[in-house]
Design a protein around this motif. Structure first.
Motif, PDB file in Angstrom:
ATOM      1  N   THR A  33     -45.589 -43.927  36.288  1.00  0.00           N
ATOM      2  CA  THR A  33     -45.117 -45.023  35.949  1.00  0.00           C
ATOM      3  C   THR A  33     -43.837 -45.062  35.173  1.00  0.00           C
ATOM      4  O   THR A  33     -44.934 -44.896  33.412  1.00  0.00           O
ATOM      5  CB  THR A  33     -46.343 -45.906  36.279  1.00  0.00           C
ATOM      6  N   LEU A  34     -42.884 -46.316  35.497  1.00  0.00           N
ATOM      7  CA  LEU A  34     -41.841 -45.900  34.526  1.00  0.00           C
ATOM      8  C   LEU A  34     -41.588 -47.670  34.068  1.00  0.00           C
ATOM      9  O   LEU A  34     -41.953 -48.436  35.581  1.00  0.00           O
ATOM     10  CB  LEU A  34     -40.550 -45.824  35.189  1.00  0.00           C
ATOM     11  N   SER A  35     -41.507 -47.960  32.784  1.00  0.00           N
ATOM     12  CA  SER A  35     -41.682 -49.706  32.811  1.00  0.00           C
ATOM     13  C   SER A  35     -41.080 -50.256  31.408  1.00  0.00           C
ATOM     14  O   SER A  35     -40.547 -48.702  30.988  1.00  0.00           O
ATOM     15  CB  SER A  35     -43.423 -50.159  32.760  1.00  0.00           C
ATOM     16  N   GLU A  44     -45.978 -43.055  32.049  1.00  0.00           N
ATOM     17  CA  GLU A  44     -47.652 -43.321  32.105  1.00  0.00           C
ATOM     18  C   GLU A  44     -48.038 -42.344  33.643  1.00  0.00           C
ATOM     19  O   GLU A  44     -46.972 -42.142  34.189  1.00  0.00           O
ATOM     20  CB  GLU A  44     -48.004 -44.746  32.044  1.00  0.00           C
ATOM     21  N   PRO A  45     -48.899 -42.350  33.173  1.00  0.00           N
ATOM     22  CA  PRO A  45     -49.332 -41.399  33.972  1.00  0.00           C
ATOM     23  C   PRO A  45     -49.485 -42.412  35.225  1.00  0.00           C
ATOM     24  O   PRO A  45     -50.029 -42.892  35.000  1.00  0.00           O
ATOM     25  CB  PRO A  45     -51.000 -40.562  33.963  1.00  0.00           C
ATOM     26  N   ALA A  46     -49.276 -42.056  36.533  1.00  0.00           N
ATOM     27  CA  ALA A  46     -49.726 -43.007  37.380  1.00  0.00           C
ATOM     28  C   ALA A  46     -51.434 -43.529  38.234  1.00  0.00           C
ATOM     29  O   ALA A  46     -51.793 -42.055  38.039  1.00  0.00           O
ATOM     30  CB  ALA A  46     -49.404 -43.075  39.536  1.00  0.00           C
ATOM     31  N   ARG A  47     -51.697 -45.008  37.754  1.00  0.00           N
ATOM     32  CA  ARG A  47     -53.580 -44.977  38.161  1.00  0.00           C
ATOM     33  C   ARG A  47     -53.438 -45.433  39.520  1.00  0.00           C
ATOM     34  O   ARG A  47     -52.695 -46.249  39.962  1.00  0.00           O
ATOM     35  CB  ARG A  47     -54.002 -45.840  37.121  1.00  0.00           C
ATOM     36  N   LYS A  48     -54.142 -44.960  40.229  1.00  0.00           N
ATOM     37  CA  LYS A  48     -54.401 -45.199  42.087  1.00  0.00           C
ATOM     38  C   LYS A  48     -55.918 -44.619  42.071  1.00  0.00           C
ATOM     39  O   LYS A  48     -57.256 -44.242  41.346  1.00  0.00           O
ATOM     40  CB  LYS A  48     -54.081 -43.129  42.339  1.00  0.00           C
TER      41      LYS A  48
END
Length: 82
Positions: A33-35, A44-48
């Protein structure tokens, strides 16, 4: 650590050293995830949820007028105690 933004075709990219990825618990092929927060890029690693959906995306799809209601599952079967 100092690095550069590089041009790859029509895109730009950053190469991350293996040690940085290991420390962030990110592997090649993982979704991230980019923000941007106050001018800082955050990776950040994508949280699914169960590997497919993110809870924030599911909640965002709920209608504004949604109200919680009780659902009857019928009479107890077997030796359940309610």
């Amino acid at each position: 650590m100092l690095t550069r933004i590089q041009k790859w075709g029509n895109s730009q990219g950053i190469r991350f050293p293996k040690t940085i990825l290991e420390e962030a618990n990110i592997s090649v092929g993982d979704e991230i995830t980019l923000s941007v927060h106050e001018g800082t890029i955050i990776v950040e690693p994508a949280r699914k949820t169960r590997g497919k959906y993110q809870i924030q995306d599911l909640v965002a799809q709920m209608p504004e007028d949604y109200e919680v209601e009780e659902v009857s599952w019928g009479a107890p079967q077997g030796r359940e105690v309610w």
